[in-house]
Write a protein that holds these residues in place. Structure first.
Motif, mmCIF file in Angstrom:
data_model
loop_
_atom_site.group_PDB
_atom_site.id
_atom_site.type_symbol
_atom_site.label_atom_id
_atom_site.label_comp_id
_atom_site.label_asym_id
_atom_site.label_seq_id
_atom_site.Cartn_x
_atom_site.Cartn_y
_atom_site.Cartn_z
ATOM 1 N N ARG A 132 13.701 -18.132 -16.670
ATOM 2 C CA ARG A 132 14.332 -18.096 -18.028
ATOM 3 C C ARG A 132 13.004 -16.993 -18.562
ATOM 4 O O ARG A 132 12.970 -16.137 -18.830
ATOM 5 C CB ARG A 132 14.364 -19.110 -18.901
ATOM 6 N N ALA A 133 11.971 -17.357 -18.643
ATOM 7 C CA ALA A 133 10.816 -16.542 -18.419
ATOM 8 C C ALA A 133 10.490 -15.317 -18.273
ATOM 9 O O ALA A 133 10.130 -14.445 -19.316
ATOM 10 C CB ALA A 133 9.509 -17.369 -18.304
ATOM 11 N N ARG A 134 10.915 -14.964 -16.906
ATOM 12 C CA ARG A 134 11.631 -13.774 -16.531
ATOM 13 C C ARG A 134 12.099 -12.753 -17.812
ATOM 14 O O ARG A 134 12.407 -11.213 -17.508
ATOM 15 C CB ARG A 134 11.661 -13.251 -15.612
ATOM 16 N N ARG A 135 13.379 -13.195 -18.172
ATOM 17 C CA ARG A 135 15.007 -12.370 -18.672
ATOM 18 C C ARG A 135 14.173 -12.621 -20.296
ATOM 19 O O ARG A 135 15.177 -11.974 -20.561
ATOM 20 C CB ARG A 135 15.569 -13.386 -18.316
ATOM 21 N N LEU A 141 16.108 -14.634 -27.393
ATOM 22 C CA LEU A 141 14.851 -15.530 -27.835
ATOM 23 C C LEU A 141 15.212 -16.858 -27.727
ATOM 24 O O LEU A 141 14.612 -18.192 -28.246
ATOM 25 C CB LEU A 141 13.581 -15.405 -28.543
ATOM 26 N N HIS A 142 16.846 -16.523 -28.763
ATOM 27 C CA HIS A 142 17.228 -17.777 -28.522
ATOM 28 C C HIS A 142 17.463 -18.678 -27.596
ATOM 29 O O HIS A 142 17.805 -20.049 -28.017
ATOM 30 C CB HIS A 142 18.768 -17.301 -29.246
ATOM 31 N N GLU A 143 18.096 -18.503 -26.457
ATOM 32 C CA GLU A 143 18.091 -18.822 -25.364
ATOM 33 C C GLU A 143 16.943 -20.359 -24.626
ATOM 34 O O GLU A 143 15.841 -19.803 -25.237
ATOM 35 C CB GLU A 143 18.260 -17.849 -24.236
ATOM 36 N N ARG A 144 17.886 -21.310 -24.218
ATOM 37 C CA ARG A 144 16.591 -22.205 -24.438
ATOM 38 C C ARG A 144 17.295 -22.867 -22.845
ATOM 39 O O ARG A 144 17.786 -22.826 -22.260
ATOM 40 C CB ARG A 144 16.584 -23.568 -24.987
ATOM 41 N N ILE A 145 16.100 -23.884 -22.241
ATOM 42 C CA ILE A 145 16.331 -24.274 -21.181
ATOM 43 C C ILE A 145 16.901 -25.201 -21.168
ATOM 44 O O ILE A 145 17.901 -25.524 -19.791
ATOM 45 C CB ILE A 145 14.723 -24.780 -20.345
ATOM 46 N N ALA A 146 16.716 -26.195 -21.869
ATOM 47 C CA ALA A 146 17.577 -27.322 -22.322
ATOM 48 C C ALA A 146 18.347 -28.390 -20.709
ATOM 49 O O ALA A 146 18.901 -28.897 -20.085
ATOM 50 C CB ALA A 146 19.232 -26.950 -22.905
ATOM 51 N N LEU A 147 16.788 -28.285 -19.875
ATOM 52 C CA LEU A 147 16.369 -29.125 -19.027
ATOM 53 C C LEU A 147 17.310 -30.713 -19.061
ATOM 54 O O LEU A 147 16.797 -31.149 -19.808
ATOM 55 C CB LEU A 147 15.312 -29.397 -18.223
ATOM 56 N N LYS A 148 18.211 -30.886 -18.249
ATOM 57 C CA LYS A 148 18.860 -31.770 -17.819
ATOM 58 C C LYS A 148 18.514 -32.953 -17.030
ATOM 59 O O LYS A 148 19.023 -32.690 -15.734
ATOM 60 C CB LYS A 148 20.273 -31.680 -18.095
ATOM 61 N N ALA A 149 17.320 -33.581 -17.370
ATOM 62 C CA ALA A 149 16.418 -34.689 -16.318
ATOM 63 C C ALA A 149 16.297 -35.750 -17.163
ATOM 64 O O ALA A 149 15.936 -35.902 -18.009
ATOM 65 C CB ALA A 149 15.389 -33.962 -15.682
ATOM 66 N N LEU A 157 7.341 -30.648 -19.920
ATOM 67 C CA LEU A 157 7.349 -29.039 -18.891
ATOM 68 C C LEU A 157 8.513 -28.433 -19.685
ATOM 69 O O LEU A 157 7.874 -27.419 -20.671
ATOM 70 C CB LEU A 157 6.768 -28.880 -18.069
ATOM 71 N N ALA A 158 8.872 -28.837 -19.156
ATOM 72 C CA ALA A 158 10.531 -28.324 -20.170
ATOM 73 C C ALA A 158 10.700 -27.444 -21.300
ATOM 74 O O ALA A 158 11.152 -26.813 -21.829
ATOM 75 C CB ALA A 158 11.953 -28.274 -18.781
ATOM 76 N N ASP A 159 10.781 -29.070 -22.142
ATOM 77 C CA ASP A 159 11.059 -29.520 -23.423
ATOM 78 C C ASP A 159 9.714 -28.729 -24.536
ATOM 79 O O ASP A 159 9.866 -28.118 -25.202
ATOM 80 C CB ASP A 159 11.031 -31.058 -24.173
ATOM 81 N N THR A 160 8.268 -28.225 -23.339
ATOM 82 C CA THR A 160 7.298 -28.298 -24.303
ATOM 83 C C THR A 160 7.659 -26.391 -24.546
ATOM 84 O O THR A 160 7.547 -25.623 -25.322
ATOM 85 C CB THR A 160 5.831 -28.427 -23.431
ATOM 86 N N PHE A 161 8.556 -25.793 -23.709
ATOM 87 C CA PHE A 161 8.422 -24.431 -23.168
ATOM 88 C C PHE A 161 9.303 -24.111 -24.137
ATOM 89 O O PHE A 161 9.381 -23.079 -25.078
ATOM 90 C CB PHE A 161 9.063 -24.153 -21.712
#
Length: 391
Positions: A132-135, A141-149, A157-161
């Motif tokens: 995601r950081a590379r893209r 910039l509106h895209e988010r990781i929204a890691l489901k874990a 870390l994902a929420d902080t990002f």
């Protein structure tokens, strides 16, 4: 990430293999400890005493324990049983080592495979964050990781990002608005100057028209100079403090307010000042601009017969004024550059809309914070707090 996965695989696989080796050694030690005695115990009674020769009966050695005290055997039976137990024990231990080595080899291969799979699952969120950081670019910039874990270090870390992306998106949007507004503000006086020059100098103008054009160009130049000075001051305050010294905020507020007394009288606004001695570590010039912008803003966005209340105490600086009603939803936006409570009318003394944004920038440079609330009867109450402020 492959190198990290290889390192984790080596770590996990090595630990599992070490555990397997220790377990095999422990089993071998425990089995070998009681193996010979157990074989003697089982074999000796089965040896016929009538078939023993003299050599085997010459040096009998009875095993110790309850079995020796409760079992009656001929001495030769014990000697033969010991020889049989030695041969059988060695064969059993050799077989145990062979089986254990084969099992350890299979266990090691399985451990490495499981460690590789486990490392891949552990590092999968890191791969998502990296991709995601590379893209990322200005367009997504509106895209988010929204890691489901489940909650954990990687989820944090994902929420902080994601939170960092929120702040970056807000900052980029604010910078884009700033650039657009600055270009508009700078273009307006240039357009006025050009129009005045073209209209006034198209033919042989009369003296009064030349005087009007001159006054118009001077006023426009003053507005441009004020705008440029505001932009420079905003840029300087955004860079942070270049020097620090102890400043009496109460004295600075009183001095600035006295300098604005003529403007307050001209606008028929009453100014009430309550300034207590408060020391702040910072830049005296920037702090003067902070106080000046707050008080001048309270005077200009007021009505005849209104009032301005200025207070300085241990909590910082507070400036409240009367005036037109302000929508509470728009109050936080007033601290952005070129934001105004009302649409610009290009009236004399209106300002460039940088006053409160400069206040917020100077407050941040001093480690402080600025906030504002809309007064129920109209007007605004602005507060600036300094964490190092004290009596």
């Amino acid at each position: 990430m492959n190198s990290e996965r290889t390192r984790l695989t080596a770590l996990y696989g090595g630990l599992l293999m070490l555990a397997g080796v220790l377990l095999m050694g422990l089993v071998y030690l425990l089995v070998s400890e009681g193996l010979y005695a157990s074989i003697v115990t089982a074999v000796a009674p089965a040896v016929p005493a009538s078939q023993l020769d003299a050599a085997s009966a010459a040096t009998p050695t009875l095993p110790s324990g309850d079995w020796a005290r409760t079992t009656r055997l001929e001495p030769g039976q014990i000697a033969v049983a010991q020889k049989l137990s030695t041969a059988a024990g060695d064969a059993a231990l050799n077989q145990l080592l062979t089986v254990s080595a084969v099992s350890l080899a299979g266990y090691s291969a399985l451990s490495v495979a499981l460690a590789w799979w486990m490392a891949g699952r552990v590092l999968r969120p890191v791969g998502v964050i990296t991709a995601r950081a590379r893209r990322l670019s200005g367009s997504n910039l509106h895209e988010r990781i929204a890691l489901k874990a489940p909650r954990g270090e990687l989820k944090e870390l994902a929420d902080t990002f994601d939170g960092m992306l929120d702040r970056i998106e807000e900052l980029v949007a604010a910078r884009q608005r700033f650039a657009a507004n600055a270009a508009h503000e700078l273009r307006t006086p240039l357009a006025v100057q050009r129009a005045a020059a073209e209209i006034g100098l198209a033919d042989d103008p009369p003296p009064e028209k030349v005087a009007w054009i001159r006054d118009k160009l001077i006023d426009t130049a003053d507005d441009s100079e004020q705008l440029i000075e505001g932009l420079l001051l905003l840029a300087v305050s955004d860079e942070g403090l270049r020097r620090r010294e102890r400043v009496d905020l109460g004295t600075a507020t009183s001095t600035v307010t006295e300098a604005l007394a003529a403007e307050a009288k001209e606008r028929s606004v009453t100014v009430e000042v309550e300034a207590r001695p408060v020391s702040v570590e910072g830049d005296p010039v920037l702090l003067d601009h902070l106080v000046h912008n707050l008080v001048a803003n309270a005077l200009r966005h007021n009505h005849p017969g209104g009032s301005v209340r200025v207070r300085v105490g241990p909590g910082g600086l507070e400036v409240a004024n009367t005036g037109p009603a302000v929508d509470p939803a728009t109050v936080p936006l007033l601290f952005e550059p070129f934001r105004r409570a009302r649409a610009r009318r290009h009236a004399p003394g209106e300002g460039a809309g940088l006053g409160l944004s400069i206040v917020a920038s100077v407050a941040r440079a001093h480690g402080g914070a600025v906030s504002a609330t809309a007064n129920p009867g109209g007007g605004l109450t602005a507060r600036v707090t300094f964490p190092t402020a004290h009596r």
